[in-house]
Design a protein around this motif. Structure first.
Motif, PDB file in Angstrom:
ATOM      1  N   ALA A  49       6.334  -4.354  -0.979  1.00 42.19           N
ATOM      2  CA  ALA A  49       6.504  -4.355   0.484  1.00 42.19           C
ATOM      3  C   ALA A  49       7.972  -4.172   0.878  1.00 42.19           C
ATOM      4  O   ALA A  49       8.273  -3.648   1.945  1.00 42.19           O
ATOM      5  N   GLU A 122      -0.335  -2.902  -7.664  1.00 40.28           N
ATOM      6  CA  GLU A 122      -0.525  -3.151  -6.236  1.00 40.28           C
ATOM      7  C   GLU A 122       0.048  -1.989  -5.413  1.00 40.28           C
ATOM      8  O   GLU A 122      -0.571  -1.526  -4.455  1.00 40.28           O
ATOM      9  N   THR A 126      -2.180   0.528  -3.030  1.00 39.92           N
ATOM     10  CA  THR A 126      -1.770   0.635  -1.636  1.00 39.92           C
ATOM     11  C   THR A 126      -1.417   2.082  -1.282  1.00 39.92           C
ATOM     12  O   THR A 126      -1.795   2.588  -0.218  1.00 39.92           O
ATOM     13  N   ALA A 129      -4.328   4.275  -0.744  1.00 40.99           N
ATOM     14  CA  ALA A 129      -5.005   4.078   0.539  1.00 40.99           C
ATOM     15  C   ALA A 129      -4.247   4.746   1.682  1.00 40.99           C
ATOM     16  O   ALA A 129      -4.819   4.992   2.738  1.00 40.99           O
ATOM     17  N   MET A 138      -4.559   8.883  -8.676  1.00 43.80           N
ATOM     18  CA  MET A 138      -4.900   7.598  -9.280  1.00 43.80           C
ATOM     19  C   MET A 138      -6.240   7.669 -10.003  1.00 43.80           C
ATOM     20  O   MET A 138      -6.384   7.194 -11.128  1.00 43.80           O
ATOM     21  N   ARG A 187      -5.922 -12.823  -6.245  1.00 46.39           N
ATOM     22  CA  ARG A 187      -4.464 -12.944  -6.327  1.00 46.39           C
ATOM     23  C   ARG A 187      -4.018 -14.221  -7.028  1.00 46.39           C
ATOM     24  O   ARG A 187      -3.190 -14.982  -6.522  1.00 46.39           O
TER      25      ARG A 187
ATOM     26  N   PHE B  48      -8.261   4.191   6.898  1.00 45.49           N
ATOM     27  CA  PHE B  48      -7.217   3.235   7.245  1.00 45.49           C
ATOM     28  C   PHE B  48      -5.861   3.921   7.415  1.00 45.49           C
ATOM     29  O   PHE B  48      -5.081   3.572   8.303  1.00 45.49           O
ATOM     30  N   ALA B  49      -5.592   4.909   6.565  1.00 43.28           N
ATOM     31  CA  ALA B  49      -4.290   5.587   6.618  1.00 43.28           C
ATOM     32  C   ALA B  49      -4.035   6.205   7.990  1.00 43.28           C
ATOM     33  O   ALA B  49      -2.890   6.356   8.409  1.00 43.28           O
ATOM     34  N   GLU B  75      -1.339  -3.684   9.849  1.00 43.05           N
ATOM     35  CA  GLU B  75      -1.741  -4.600   8.779  1.00 43.05           C
ATOM     36  C   GLU B  75      -2.003  -6.005   9.344  1.00 43.05           C
ATOM     37  O   GLU B  75      -2.914  -6.703   8.906  1.00 43.05           O
ATOM     38  N   VAL B 121     -12.164  -3.057   3.185  1.00 38.51           N
ATOM     39  CA  VAL B 121     -11.618  -3.736   2.004  1.00 38.51           C
ATOM     40  C   VAL B 121     -10.340  -3.043   1.532  1.00 38.51           C
ATOM     41  O   VAL B 121      -9.383  -3.696   1.125  1.00 38.51           O
ATOM     42  N   GLU B 122     -10.335  -1.728   1.623  1.00 43.45           N
ATOM     43  CA  GLU B 122      -9.121  -1.001   1.241  1.00 43.45           C
ATOM     44  C   GLU B 122      -7.967  -1.366   2.174  1.00 43.45           C
ATOM     45  O   GLU B 122      -6.838  -1.602   1.736  1.00 43.45           O
ATOM     46  N   VAL B 125      -6.725  -4.996   1.327  1.00 47.81           N
ATOM     47  CA  VAL B 125      -5.918  -5.079   0.104  1.00 47.81           C
ATOM     48  C   VAL B 125      -4.540  -4.455   0.343  1.00 47.81           C
ATOM     49  O   VAL B 125      -3.513  -4.999  -0.069  1.00 47.81           O
ATOM     50  N   THR B 126      -4.529  -3.334   1.036  1.00 47.64           N
ATOM     51  CA  THR B 126      -3.269  -2.680   1.357  1.00 47.64           C
ATOM     52  C   THR B 126      -2.401  -3.564   2.241  1.00 47.64           C
ATOM     53  O   THR B 126      -1.194  -3.698   2.030  1.00 47.64           O
ATOM     54  N   ALA B 128      -2.483  -6.789   2.486  1.00 48.31           N
ATOM     55  CA  ALA B 128      -2.015  -7.953   1.734  1.00 48.31           C
ATOM     56  C   ALA B 128      -0.775  -7.603   0.923  1.00 48.31           C
ATOM     57  O   ALA B 128       0.089  -8.451   0.692  1.00 48.31           O
ATOM     58  N   ALA B 129      -0.690  -6.334   0.493  1.00 43.55           N
ATOM     59  CA  ALA B 129       0.464  -5.917  -0.310  1.00 43.55           C
ATOM     60  C   ALA B 129       1.699  -5.675   0.556  1.00 43.55           C
ATOM     61  O   ALA B 129       2.814  -5.676   0.054  1.00 43.55           O
ATOM     62  N   ARG B 130       1.488  -5.463   1.850  1.00 41.72           N
ATOM     63  CA  ARG B 130       2.603  -5.015   2.681  1.00 41.72           C
ATOM     64  C   ARG B 130       3.032  -5.997   3.760  1.00 41.72           C
ATOM     65  O   ARG B 130       4.119  -5.850   4.314  1.00 41.72           O
ATOM     66  N   ALA B 135      -1.425 -11.817   2.304  1.00 41.42           N
ATOM     67  CA  ALA B 135      -2.010 -12.101   0.994  1.00 41.42           C
ATOM     68  C   ALA B 135      -2.617 -13.502   0.966  1.00 41.42           C
ATOM     69  O   ALA B 135      -3.689 -13.714   0.392  1.00 41.42           O
ATOM     70  N   MET B 138      -5.963 -13.457   2.783  1.00 41.82           N
ATOM     71  CA  MET B 138      -6.996 -12.809   1.995  1.00 41.82           C
ATOM     72  C   MET B 138      -7.465 -13.702   0.862  1.00 41.82           C
ATOM     73  O   MET B 138      -8.659 -13.838   0.613  1.00 41.82           O
ATOM     74  N   ARG B 139      -6.514 -14.334   0.187  1.00 40.88           N
ATOM     75  CA  ARG B 139      -6.858 -15.220  -0.914  1.00 40.88           C
ATOM     76  C   ARG B 139      -7.786 -16.334  -0.425  1.00 40.88           C
ATOM     77  O   ARG B 139      -8.781 -16.668  -1.053  1.00 40.88           O
ATOM     78  N   LEU B 184     -11.572   0.495  -5.484  1.00 43.70           N
ATOM     79  CA  LEU B 184     -10.119   0.600  -5.344  1.00 43.70           C
ATOM     80  C   LEU B 184      -9.447   1.361  -6.472  1.00 43.70           C
ATOM     81  O   LEU B 184      -8.375   1.933  -6.273  1.00 43.70           O
ATOM     82  N   ILE B 185     -10.037   1.336  -7.658  1.00 48.83           N
ATOM     83  CA  ILE B 185      -9.352   1.912  -8.823  1.00 48.83           C
ATOM     84  C   ILE B 185      -9.968   3.256  -9.222  1.00 48.83           C
ATOM     85  O   ILE B 185      -9.304   4.285  -9.164  1.00 48.83           O
TER      86      ILE B 185
END
Lengths: 218, 218
Positions: A49, A122, A126, A129, A138, A187, B48-49, B75, B121-122, B125-126, B128-130, B135, B138-139, B184-185
């Motif tokens: 971030a 992560e 991100t 997305a 990816m 997490r 989302f983007a 976010e 969900v995407e 997660v995104t 939460a990273a930013r 985070a 979400m946890r 996600l992966i």
């Protein structure tokens, strides 16, 4: 800190020279290497971030404008980096599927013991997305990685440990999934117990025919 | 399109009135509801983007400046939304752990058959990273959800189906993990075969004692 060596086999086809890298070893290639190394090093000391083009520019010595022109965003840099730093997962050959799977999950756990590697995954998810095209890169990287490790299952079939129509890639996805769930969703820290659970559940499933391609859902 | 009802039990404690919502049902609460609903609706039609504060403002009728002041970023909106739209996973009670787990994984597969739910969900997660603090939210949301579903394992222990020291939350994490890995992966569609594999592997592992808390890694 030393970056791990690039893994040719982990790279999606045709993506090893993106962003106008015209001559390997030339100025363009050197600029790219400097930028990717700087981003990698930055992830060693701070969260994704907080990563910015300006930080990458300062560390790499490459002008921010040059970075923006070639990669557009931090996400663009991250995804380009993924082709180079997608982890070193050795392929064991212990003669036993159970042991092979435990060895792989221990390697994954070791890999994600590093904060930088956790930040990298992560950042990659991100970026996928948020940046058009990144998701495709990816997907290809992980697909290639799964295929490489899937050789474990082929050997287990030859040894008669598991059914011959086992979906090898789905078994490998199953042993990786718990790690990414814990990294990205719940997490919490990765530990050796997760590695044990992941390997053992997938092993039992494979032996019992859960991953057979002919198996219809109930 | 109708949003699913909010699930009080899925909300992390203390987060149901974030961002200065002073009076439930008051103007602040109505503004929040309009913004969260607009973001939810936008995710129904685009990635989302592509989601921006301006799009949310246009659809909700709330000024962009107001949204930026209260949530700061897209976010921030997404994470606030997570408390309200974190999915409807019914808790089955078929009398058999195997059937219960298959019912849950089919529910998860159904939930992620919706493109909007995949995007949510995407986005989460995104975010939460930013976004700092995201985070943690979400946890907490996932921890509460896992705890709710974990009652299946307690019933199975009472019926004598699995060892009494089974780590119920780890079993639930195990049945969820393959879905998030695929979303996600590897970024491929969720199908009923994945639901079958996920439930069956976790079931076999639970019965065989893989998830026992006393089990030391080899």
């Amino acid at each position: 800190m030393t970056a791990p060596p690039p893994h040719e086999s982990d790279r999606p086809q045709g993506s090893d020279r993106p962003h106008g890298a015209t001559r390997p070893g030339g100025r363009t290639a050197r600029t790219r290497a400097a930028v990717l190394r700087a981003a990698w090093e930055e992830l060693g000391s701070q969260d994704f971030a907080a990563l910015t083009i300006d930080l990458i520019a300062r560390r790499s010595g490459v002008h921010a404008a040059t970075i923006r022109r070639r990669w557009r965003t931090v996400e663009g840099v991250i995804i380009d980096m993924l082709g180079q730093h997608s982890g070193t997962i050795p392929i064991p050959d212990t003669g036993s599927l159970r042991q092979d799977l435990h060895t792989v999950t221990r390697s994954i756990a070791d890999f994600y013991a590093s904060a930088r590697n956790r930040r990298l995954v992560e950042a990659v998810v991100t970026s996928a997305a948020r940046e058009p095209g990144a998701a495709e890169v990816m997907r290809a990287v992980f697909k290639n990685r799964i295929r490489r490790v899937a050789v474990l299952l082929e050997r287990a079939v030859e040894r008669g440990e598991i059914p011959s129509d086992t979906d090898a890639e789905e078994v490998i996805a199953a042993i990786g999934a718990p790690f990414y769930y814990r990294l990205l969703i719940t997490r919490r820290p990765i530990d050796s117990r997760l590695a044990h659970i992941s390997a053992e559940s997938a092993y039992l499933g494979a032996v019992e025919g859960v991953f057979r391609t002919g198996t219809a859902p109930e």
